[in-house]
Design a protein around this motif. Structure first.
Motif, PDB file in Angstrom:
ATOM      1  N   MET A 153      38.568  33.809  29.113  1.00 39.26           N
ATOM      2  CA  MET A 153      39.772  33.332  28.427  1.00 39.26           C
ATOM      3  C   MET A 153      40.968  33.340  29.360  1.00 39.26           C
ATOM      4  N   PHE A 154      41.050  34.368  30.226  1.00 38.41           N
ATOM      5  CA  PHE A 154      42.135  34.437  31.202  1.00 38.41           C
ATOM      6  C   PHE A 154      42.087  33.241  32.142  1.00 38.41           C
ATOM      7  N   LEU A 155      40.874  32.875  32.585  1.00 38.41           N
ATOM      8  CA  LEU A 155      40.731  31.728  33.482  1.00 38.41           C
ATOM      9  C   LEU A 155      41.187  30.435  32.812  1.00 38.41           C
ATOM     10  N   ILE A 156      40.795  30.256  31.561  1.00 34.63           N
ATOM     11  CA  ILE A 156      41.184  29.039  30.844  1.00 34.63           C
ATOM     12  C   ILE A 156      42.700  28.940  30.740  1.00 34.63           C
ATOM     13  N   ILE A 157      43.334  30.068  30.435  1.00 38.06           N
ATOM     14  CA  ILE A 157      44.800  30.064  30.272  1.00 38.06           C
ATOM     15  C   ILE A 157      45.499  29.954  31.615  1.00 38.06           C
ATOM     16  N   PHE A 158      45.063  30.768  32.605  1.00 38.66           N
ATOM     17  CA  PHE A 158      45.762  30.843  33.881  1.00 38.66           C
ATOM     18  C   PHE A 158      45.533  29.618  34.756  1.00 38.66           C
ATOM     19  N   VAL A 159      44.338  29.053  34.700  1.00 41.33           N
ATOM     20  CA  VAL A 159      44.029  27.895  35.552  1.00 41.33           C
ATOM     21  C   VAL A 159      44.228  26.604  34.778  1.00 41.33           C
ATOM     22  N   MET A 160      43.358  26.334  33.809  1.00 39.31           N
ATOM     23  CA  MET A 160      43.424  25.066  33.086  1.00 39.31           C
ATOM     24  C   MET A 160      44.690  24.966  32.229  1.00 39.31           C
ATOM     25  N   GLY A 161      45.057  26.067  31.570  1.00 37.78           N
ATOM     26  CA  GLY A 161      46.245  26.038  30.713  1.00 37.78           C
ATOM     27  C   GLY A 161      47.526  25.802  31.493  1.00 37.78           C
ATOM     28  N   VAL A 162      47.725  26.576  32.549  1.00 41.07           N
ATOM     29  CA  VAL A 162      48.941  26.436  33.370  1.00 41.07           C
ATOM     30  C   VAL A 162      48.971  25.069  34.045  1.00 41.07           C
ATOM     31  N   ASP A 163      47.827  24.641  34.563  1.00 44.00           N
ATOM     32  CA  ASP A 163      47.784  23.344  35.248  1.00 44.00           C
ATOM     33  C   ASP A 163      48.077  22.196  34.299  1.00 44.00           C
ATOM     34  N   SER A 164      47.492  22.233  33.099  1.00 43.28           N
ATOM     35  CA  SER A 164      47.766  21.167  32.124  1.00 43.28           C
ATOM     36  C   SER A 164      49.229  21.176  31.707  1.00 43.28           C
ATOM     37  N   LEU A 165      49.850  22.362  31.686  1.00 48.11           N
ATOM     38  CA  LEU A 165      51.281  22.451  31.368  1.00 48.11           C
ATOM     39  C   LEU A 165      52.110  21.786  32.457  1.00 48.11           C
ATOM     40  N   PHE A 166      51.785  22.055  33.733  1.00 48.65           N
ATOM     41  CA  PHE A 166      52.508  21.430  34.840  1.00 48.65           C
ATOM     42  C   PHE A 166      52.351  19.913  34.822  1.00 48.65           C
ATOM     43  N   ILE A 167      51.139  19.447  34.545  1.00 51.35           N
ATOM     44  CA  ILE A 167      50.900  18.005  34.480  1.00 51.35           C
ATOM     45  C   ILE A 167      51.706  17.386  33.351  1.00 51.35           C
ATOM     46  N   SER A 168      51.735  18.048  32.193  1.00 53.74           N
ATOM     47  CA  SER A 168      52.488  17.538  31.038  1.00 53.74           C
ATOM     48  C   SER A 168      53.981  17.476  31.331  1.00 53.74           C
ATOM     49  N   VAL A 169      54.512  18.539  31.941  1.00 52.42           N
ATOM     50  CA  VAL A 169      55.943  18.573  32.280  1.00 52.42           C
ATOM     51  C   VAL A 169      56.272  17.475  33.277  1.00 52.42           C
ATOM     52  N   SER A 170      55.413  17.274  34.267  1.00 50.83           N
ATOM     53  CA  SER A 170      55.639  16.220  35.270  1.00 50.83           C
ATOM     54  C   SER A 170      55.747  14.863  34.591  1.00 50.83           C
ATOM     55  N   TYR A 171      54.856  14.589  33.647  1.00 48.18           N
ATOM     56  CA  TYR A 171      54.873  13.283  32.997  1.00 48.18           C
ATOM     57  C   TYR A 171      56.002  13.133  31.989  1.00 48.18           C
ATOM     58  N   ILE A 172      56.433  14.230  31.405  1.00 45.54           N
ATOM     59  CA  ILE A 172      57.627  14.168  30.540  1.00 45.54           C
ATOM     60  C   ILE A 172      58.844  13.755  31.366  1.00 45.54           C
ATOM     61  N   LEU A 173      58.973  14.351  32.556  1.00 42.27           N
ATOM     62  CA  LEU A 173      60.083  14.003  33.443  1.00 42.27           C
ATOM     63  C   LEU A 173      59.945  12.574  33.968  1.00 42.27           C
ATOM     64  N   ILE A 174      58.708  12.156  34.238  1.00 39.69           N
ATOM     65  CA  ILE A 174      58.475  10.780  34.709  1.00 39.69           C
ATOM     66  C   ILE A 174      58.854   9.781  33.619  1.00 39.69           C
ATOM     67  N   ILE A 175      58.403  10.036  32.390  1.00 39.68           N
ATOM     68  CA  ILE A 175      58.719   9.137  31.270  1.00 39.68           C
ATOM     69  C   ILE A 175      60.225   9.062  31.040  1.00 39.68           C
ATOM     70  N   LYS A 176      60.881  10.205  31.143  1.00 35.39           N
ATOM     71  CA  LYS A 176      62.333  10.237  30.977  1.00 35.39           C
ATOM     72  C   LYS A 176      63.029   9.394  32.040  1.00 35.39           C
ATOM     73  N   ALA A 177      62.554   9.481  33.281  1.00 34.36           N
ATOM     74  CA  ALA A 177      63.151   8.697  34.372  1.00 34.36           C
ATOM     75  C   ALA A 177      62.828   7.219  34.235  1.00 34.36           C
ATOM     76  N   VAL A 178      61.594   6.903  33.812  1.00 30.31           N
ATOM     77  CA  VAL A 178      61.162   5.512  33.692  1.00 30.31           C
ATOM     78  C   VAL A 178      61.932   4.780  32.607  1.00 30.31           C
ATOM     79  N   PHE A 179      62.235   5.455  31.507  1.00 30.92           N
ATOM     80  CA  PHE A 179      62.973   4.822  30.412  1.00 30.92           C
ATOM     81  C   PHE A 179      64.391   4.430  30.810  1.00 30.92           C
TER      82      PHE A 179
END
Length: 319
Positions: free
Chosen positions: A200-226
């Protein structure tokens, strides 16, 4: 029942697809096709990026790394799968199972880390285009790669050690065609809470954190693109299409496999096998196709390379 060498089994028995044993010979053919496409596709992508100076940019360097990871994943799992389907070679030694387990989980951690790096690359390219070359220098890319490899090794090395410490006095039959931590631990006849918590730690620390970074990156990209004009915004967002497809092809099977292993259904007992196979077979075959089709620069270079080779072969045959 304690200690690293307490296991009383010498190996595990891998499975094909339960209930379809009579069709193993025929199932081997699509697996072979997937294997060939994955190896040739990723090798072609790596060769094109390596030999074309115009593609020696951060975006394509990360694509090269992703292809290398997919190449190793394909060679870690698919040859053994073909052995199971065609030659009924289902046995795997205990230590080889641990090695395969580490390779699968380690390469998976590298893959999600590279997907984060590619998301950051797209964020910098779209939101800070004038500073792109200054931010993503060769030195920065080396540091990012070293951090991804170091993190992957640090968090995945404990997995085989946590399995090796367990005694196994139950069945040694695995329901997949490869070794995974979350399945091997269920065959132990001891307390596996440490394994469950670490998983469970691996899922949260690796996949969870990474998916959060990817999501934040695309939120900022969408905001800039608009904030751009329609044509410019479409052009900017189109550069992310291949990466978005790669993220989806990785995370959808991964989430499915993780959920099914924790909430098994009696109505669909083989569902975890389907998601486990999709998790390892889909990205290696899809990613070279995605980047070969969606990325115009790579598509043009591949076409040019094959055109030049065809012309050379034609001239040689004429002579």
């Amino acid at each position: 029942m304690s200690g690293f060498n307490s296991s009383n089994i010498t190996g595990f028995i891998l499975s094909g697809i339960p209930g379809l044993e009579d069709y193993n010979f025929w199932i081997g053919f699509p697996v072979l096709l997937i294997y060939i496409v994955a190896v040739l596709g990723n090798c072609t992508l790596m060769y094109t990026i390596k030999t074309e100076p115009d593609l020696h940019e951060p975006m394509y360097i990360f694509v090269f790394m992703l292809s290398a990871i997919e190449f190793f994943i394909a060679n870690t799992t698919m040859p053994k799968m073909l052995g199971i389907f065609w030659f009924n070679s289902r046995e795997i030694t205990f230590n080889m199972c641990l090695v395969q387990m580490f390779c699968i989980h380690f390469l998976s951690a590298l893959e999600t880390g590279i997907l984060v790096a590619m998301a950051v690359d797209r964020y910098v390219a779209i939101c800070h285009p004038l500073r792109y070359s200054a931010i993503l220098t060769d030195k920065t890319i080396i540091k990012i790669t070293a951090a991804i490899v170091a993190r992957g090794a640090a968090v995945e090395v404990p997995l085989p050690l946590l399995i090796k410490r367990l005694p196994f006095c139950k069945s040694n039959l695995l329901t997949h065609s490869f070794c995974l931590h979350q399945e091997a631990m269920k065959l132990a006849c001891a307390d596996i809470r440490v394994n469950i918590l670490y998983g469970m730690f691996l899922i949260i620390f690796v996949m969870g954190v990474d998916s959060l970074f990817i999501s934040v990156s695309y939120i900022l990209i969408i905001k800039a693109v608009f904030g751009l004009e329609e044509e410019a915004s479409l052009k900017a967002f189109s550069t992310c299409a291949a990466h978005i497809c790669a993220v989806l092809s990785y995370y959808i099977p991964l989430i499915g496999a993780s959920m099914v292993h924790r909430f098994e259904s009696k109505a669909a007992p083989n569902l975890h096998i389907f998601f486990g196979n999709a998790y390892l077979l889909v990205p290696p075959i899809l990613n070279p196709i995605i980047y070969g089709i969606k990325t115009k620069q790579i598509r043009r270079r591949i076409h040019r390379i094959f055109s030049e080779k065809w012309k050379c072969n034609k001239v040689s045959s004429d002579l």
